[in-house]
Design a protein around this motif. Sequence first.
Motif, short mmCIF file in Angstrom:
data_model
loop_
_atom_site.label_atom_id
_atom_site.label_comp_id
_atom_site.label_asym_id
_atom_site.label_seq_id
_atom_site.Cartn_x
_atom_site.Cartn_y
_atom_site.Cartn_z
N TYR A 10 -28.94 -11.49 15.87
CA TYR A 10 -29.65 -10.70 14.87
C TYR A 10 -30.29 -9.44 15.48
CZ TYR A 10 -32.81 -8.86 11.48
OH TYR A 10 -33.45 -7.98 10.65
N ASN A 11 -31.05 -9.58 16.55
CA ASN A 11 -31.73 -8.42 17.13
C ASN A 11 -30.74 -7.36 17.61
OD1 ASN A 11 -34.35 -9.13 16.66
ND2 ASN A 11 -34.81 -9.76 18.75
N PHE A 12 -29.61 -7.81 18.17
CA PHE A 12 -28.58 -6.87 18.60
C PHE A 12 -28.07 -6.07 17.41
CE2 PHE A 12 -24.04 -5.92 19.00
CZ PHE A 12 -24.04 -5.10 20.12
N CYS A 13 -27.72 -6.78 16.32
CA CYS A 13 -27.19 -6.10 15.14
C CYS A 13 -28.25 -5.18 14.52
CB CYS A 13 -26.73 -7.12 14.10
SG CYS A 13 -25.25 -8.06 14.57
N ALA A 14 -29.49 -5.65 14.42
CA ALA A 14 -30.55 -4.84 13.81
C ALA A 14 -30.81 -3.57 14.62
CB ALA A 14 -31.83 -5.66 13.70
N SER A 15 -30.75 -3.66 15.95
CA SER A 15 -30.97 -2.47 16.78
C SER A 15 -29.80 -1.50 16.67
CB SER A 15 -31.18 -2.87 18.24
OG SER A 15 -30.05 -3.55 18.76
N LYS A 16 -28.58 -2.03 16.59
CA LYS A 16 -27.40 -1.17 16.42
C LYS A 16 -27.39 -0.51 15.04
CE LYS A 16 -24.84 -1.51 20.20
NZ LYS A 16 -24.32 -0.32 20.94
N ILE A 17 -27.83 -1.24 14.03
CA ILE A 17 -27.92 -0.67 12.68
C ILE A 17 -28.92 0.48 12.66
CG2 ILE A 17 -28.76 -1.17 10.35
CD1 ILE A 17 -27.46 -3.95 10.63
N ALA A 18 -30.01 0.33 13.40
CA ALA A 18 -31.07 1.34 13.41
C ALA A 18 -30.59 2.68 13.96
CB ALA A 18 -32.26 0.84 14.21
N VAL A 19 -29.63 2.65 14.89
CA VAL A 19 -29.17 3.90 15.52
C VAL A 19 -27.79 4.32 15.05
CG1 VAL A 19 -30.59 3.50 17.57
CG2 VAL A 19 -28.23 2.65 17.53
N ALA A 20 -27.20 3.58 14.12
CA ALA A 20 -25.86 3.91 13.62
C ALA A 20 -25.92 5.19 12.79
CB ALA A 20 -25.30 2.76 12.80
N ARG A 21 -24.89 5.99 12.90
CA ARG A 21 -24.79 7.23 12.15
C ARG A 21 -23.35 7.42 11.67
NH1 ARG A 21 -29.32 6.40 12.84
NH2 ARG A 21 -31.01 7.74 13.56
N GLY A 22 -23.18 8.28 10.67
CA GLY A 22 -21.85 8.68 10.22
C GLY A 22 -20.94 7.53 9.82
N GLY A 23 -19.72 7.57 10.38
CA GLY A 23 -18.71 6.59 10.03
C GLY A 23 -19.08 5.17 10.41
N LYS A 24 -19.82 5.02 11.49
CA LYS A 24 -20.22 3.67 11.88
C LYS A 24 -21.18 3.08 10.86
CE LYS A 24 -22.18 0.86 15.58
NZ LYS A 24 -22.66 0.81 16.97
N MET A 25 -22.09 3.89 10.37
CA MET A 25 -23.00 3.42 9.32
C MET A 25 -22.21 2.99 8.09
SD MET A 25 -26.03 2.84 8.18
CE MET A 25 -27.17 3.71 9.24
N ARG A 26 -21.19 3.78 7.72
CA ARG A 26 -20.37 3.44 6.57
C ARG A 26 -19.63 2.12 6.81
NH1 ARG A 26 -18.46 6.52 2.38
NH2 ARG A 26 -19.31 8.38 3.39
N ALA A 27 -19.11 1.93 8.03
CA ALA A 27 -18.38 0.70 8.35
C ALA A 27 -19.29 -0.52 8.27
CB ALA A 27 -17.75 0.81 9.74
N ILE A 28 -20.50 -0.40 8.80
CA ILE A 28 -21.46 -1.51 8.76
C ILE A 28 -21.83 -1.83 7.32
CG2 ILE A 28 -23.79 -2.23 9.37
CD1 ILE A 28 -23.50 -0.58 11.95
N GLU A 29 -22.11 -0.79 6.53
CA GLU A 29 -22.50 -1.01 5.14
C GLU A 29 -21.37 -1.69 4.36
OE1 GLU A 29 -24.22 1.38 1.24
OE2 GLU A 29 -23.67 2.49 3.06
N THR A 30 -20.14 -1.23 4.57
CA THR A 30 -19.00 -1.84 3.88
C THR A 30 -18.83 -3.30 4.28
OG1 THR A 30 -17.83 0.29 3.73
CG2 THR A 30 -16.51 -1.70 3.51
N GLY A 31 -18.94 -3.57 5.58
CA GLY A 31 -18.81 -4.94 6.06
C GLY A 31 -19.88 -5.86 5.50
N LEU A 32 -21.12 -5.37 5.46
CA LEU A 32 -22.22 -6.18 4.93
C LEU A 32 -22.06 -6.43 3.43
CD1 LEU A 32 -25.25 -4.64 6.84
CD2 LEU A 32 -24.57 -7.04 6.90
N ARG A 33 -21.70 -5.39 2.69
CA ARG A 33 -21.56 -5.56 1.24
C ARG A 33 -20.38 -6.46 0.90
NH1 ARG A 33 -25.41 -2.89 -1.05
NH2 ARG A 33 -26.26 -0.98 -0.14
N ASP A 34 -19.29 -6.34 1.65
CA ASP A 34 -18.13 -7.22 1.43
C ASP A 34 -18.50 -8.67 1.72
OD1 ASP A 34 -16.62 -5.06 0.68
OD2 ASP A 34 -15.44 -4.95 2.54
N ALA A 35 -19.22 -8.89 2.83
CA ALA A 35 -19.62 -10.25 3.19
C ALA A 35 -20.56 -10.82 2.14
CB ALA A 35 -20.29 -10.25 4.57
N SER A 36 -21.53 -10.02 1.70
CA SER A 36 -22.50 -10.49 0.71
C SER A 36 -21.80 -10.83 -0.61
CB SER A 36 -23.57 -9.42 0.48
OG SER A 36 -24.52 -9.85 -0.47
N GLU A 37 -20.84 -10.01 -1.01
CA GLU A 37 -20.14 -10.26 -2.27
C GLU A 37 -19.29 -11.52 -2.17
OE1 GLU A 37 -18.75 -9.65 -6.22
OE2 GLU A 37 -20.55 -9.13 -5.08
#
Length: 211
Positions: free
Chosen positions: A86-113
């Motif tokens: 969790y802490n690794f992912c939360a820290s990476k999410i905090a500094v993610a930008r651009g396409g990586k942020m989009r990839a993380i958001e897509t992955g999280l929303r797909d998993a949640s759905e």
Amino acid sequence: MAAVLELPPDPDRDAPPGDPRPALTIAATDTSATGTPPQSAGGSGLKPIARLTSDSRIERIIPDSDAVTVLRYSSQFARDFIRSDYNFCASKIAVARGGKMRAIETGLRDASEWLRKATAWVEKHNARSIALPHEVIELKVTRPLAGLLVRCLTQYDRLFVGTLEAVLAEKLKGEERETILLNAAKRIRQIGQICIPDNDAYDFDGTRRDQ
């Protein structure tokens, strides 16, 4: 018990009509909110989390938010992911930008759905609810997307309990439950894999440049 390799039951598929299997005869326990932060009930059988991996990494991050959330969990998977990832992912999410942020958001929303649909399918079996012992932990939410990761863990635990209820009510086979939970865990672990590469490893649309 060995993992079953068939495809998991389709969360979008209705339960078979006229299911003759008996309902569970365990009384439900009242777990209504008390209006105060929940305390660990203990007795879950899970080893207590003494320290989260990557706690020093997350302390170095200047987050968008200093929010803290309380998470209840009863499953071994949730416990292990919280401790190790969790802490690794939360820290990476905090500094993610651009396409990586989009990839993380897509992955999280797909998993949640997927977790939402799987839970809805399991709940159509109308098994009697049970209350499992749980543990409680506070997690730092560095960004709204980290909050969505916490939500995925909460959804996993709800699915963990729901499938257990269905098995005890003889409305779901143990092998089916195992397959559902393996697929759910795989979707959450995939978020950690998305978090590993640097920001420049992703194109603007969220695809990996080396793929």
